[in-house]
Design a protein around this motif. Structure first.
Motif, short mmCIF file in Angstrom:
data_model
loop_
_atom_site.label_atom_id
_atom_site.label_comp_id
_atom_site.label_asym_id
_atom_site.label_seq_id
_atom_site.Cartn_x
_atom_site.Cartn_y
_atom_site.Cartn_z
N GLY A 259 -11.14 47.72 61.89
CA GLY A 259 -12.55 47.45 62.15
C GLY A 259 -13.03 46.21 61.41
O GLY A 259 -13.78 45.39 61.96
N ILE A 260 -12.60 46.08 60.17
CA ILE A 260 -12.97 44.90 59.38
C ILE A 260 -12.42 43.63 60.02
O ILE A 260 -13.12 42.62 60.13
CB ILE A 260 -12.48 45.07 57.92
CG1 ILE A 260 -13.34 46.12 57.22
CG2 ILE A 260 -12.51 43.74 57.17
CD1 ILE A 260 -12.84 46.52 55.84
N VAL A 261 -11.18 43.69 60.46
CA VAL A 261 -10.56 42.52 61.09
C VAL A 261 -11.34 42.13 62.35
O VAL A 261 -11.63 40.95 62.58
CB VAL A 261 -9.07 42.77 61.41
CG1 VAL A 261 -8.50 41.67 62.30
CG2 VAL A 261 -8.27 42.91 60.13
N ARG A 262 -11.71 43.13 63.15
CA ARG A 262 -12.49 42.85 64.37
C ARG A 262 -13.83 42.19 64.02
O ARG A 262 -14.26 41.23 64.66
CB ARG A 262 -12.73 44.13 65.17
CG ARG A 262 -11.58 44.51 66.07
CD ARG A 262 -11.98 45.59 67.06
NE ARG A 262 -12.40 46.82 66.40
CZ ARG A 262 -11.56 47.79 66.02
NH1 ARG A 262 -10.29 47.66 66.23
NH2 ARG A 262 -12.02 48.87 65.42
N GLU A 263 -14.50 42.72 62.98
CA GLU A 263 -15.78 42.14 62.56
C GLU A 263 -15.61 40.69 62.11
O GLU A 263 -16.42 39.83 62.46
CB GLU A 263 -16.40 42.96 61.43
CG GLU A 263 -16.99 44.28 61.88
CD GLU A 263 -17.74 44.96 60.76
OE1 GLU A 263 -18.77 44.41 60.32
OE2 GLU A 263 -17.27 46.03 60.34
N LEU A 264 -14.56 40.45 61.33
CA LEU A 264 -14.33 39.09 60.85
C LEU A 264 -13.98 38.14 62.00
O LEU A 264 -14.44 37.00 62.03
CB LEU A 264 -13.22 39.08 59.79
CG LEU A 264 -13.60 39.69 58.44
CD1 LEU A 264 -12.37 39.82 57.55
CD2 LEU A 264 -14.68 38.87 57.75
N GLU B 88 -21.37 38.08 53.74
CA GLU B 88 -20.91 39.34 54.32
C GLU B 88 -19.44 39.27 54.71
O GLU B 88 -18.69 40.24 54.54
CB GLU B 88 -21.78 39.71 55.53
CG GLU B 88 -21.61 41.14 55.97
CD GLU B 88 -22.58 41.55 57.06
OE1 GLU B 88 -22.48 42.69 57.52
OE2 GLU B 88 -23.45 40.74 57.45
N SER B 89 -19.02 38.12 55.20
CA SER B 89 -17.61 37.94 55.56
C SER B 89 -16.73 38.05 54.32
O SER B 89 -15.65 38.64 54.36
CB SER B 89 -17.39 36.59 56.23
OG SER B 89 -18.02 36.55 57.49
N GLY C 146 -11.13 44.43 52.98
CA GLY C 146 -9.89 44.41 53.76
C GLY C 146 -8.66 44.24 52.88
O GLY C 146 -7.65 44.92 53.08
N VAL C 147 -8.76 43.35 51.90
CA VAL C 147 -7.63 43.14 50.99
C VAL C 147 -7.35 44.41 50.20
O VAL C 147 -6.19 44.81 50.04
CB VAL C 147 -7.91 41.94 50.05
CG1 VAL C 147 -6.89 41.88 48.92
CG2 VAL C 147 -7.90 40.64 50.84
N THR C 148 -8.40 45.07 49.73
CA THR C 148 -8.23 46.31 48.98
C THR C 148 -7.58 47.38 49.86
O THR C 148 -6.65 48.08 49.43
CB THR C 148 -9.59 46.82 48.46
OG1 THR C 148 -10.15 45.82 47.61
CG2 THR C 148 -9.44 48.11 47.69
N LEU C 149 -8.07 47.51 51.10
CA LEU C 149 -7.47 48.48 52.02
C LEU C 149 -6.01 48.14 52.30
O LEU C 149 -5.15 49.02 52.32
CB LEU C 149 -8.26 48.51 53.34
CG LEU C 149 -9.56 49.29 53.32
CD1 LEU C 149 -10.36 49.02 54.59
CD2 LEU C 149 -9.30 50.78 53.16
#
Length: 79
Positions: A19-24, A33-34, A41-44
Motif C-alpha cells: 500500500g505504501i509503495v502504491r501511494e508513493l 508525507e512521502s 516502508g523501510v521499517t516494514l
C-alpha cells in the motif's frame, strides 16, 4: 517482550508495504508525507526481511544418513 498479537503477521506487513509503495508511486503525496511513508516502508521491509530470515533458518530437511535421521539446513540439503 511484546505479545504475539502485537506483532503483525507477515502477510499483513506485506500488504501495508504494498500500500505504501502504491501511494508513493501515485505521486500524489507531498515531500514530507512521502518521506514519512518511505521511512515506514523501510521499517516494514526490514521487519519482513527479518521474518524471512527467521523462516529460512527454521526450514530444515530431515535426511537419512547411515540409518540415522539428522536435520540439515534447507539450502545444504538441496545442494
Amino acid at each position: 517482550m511484546p505479545k504475539k498479537e502485537d506483532k503483525p503477521d507477515f502477510e499483513t506487513s506485506l500488504k501495508k508495504l504494498e500500500g505504501i509503495v502504491r501511494e508513493l508511486e501515485s505521486g500524489e503525496k507531498g515531500l514530507e508525507e512521502s518521506l514519512e511513508l518511505f521511512e515506514k516502508g523501510v521499517t516494514l521491509a526490514k521487519g519482513l526481511t527479518a521474518q524471512l530470515e527467521d523462516a529460512k533458518r527454521k526450514v530444515e530437511v530431515l535426511t537419512k544418513e547411515g540409518g540415522k535421521l539428522s536435520r540439515k539446513p534447507f539450502a545444504e540439503a538441496q545442494g
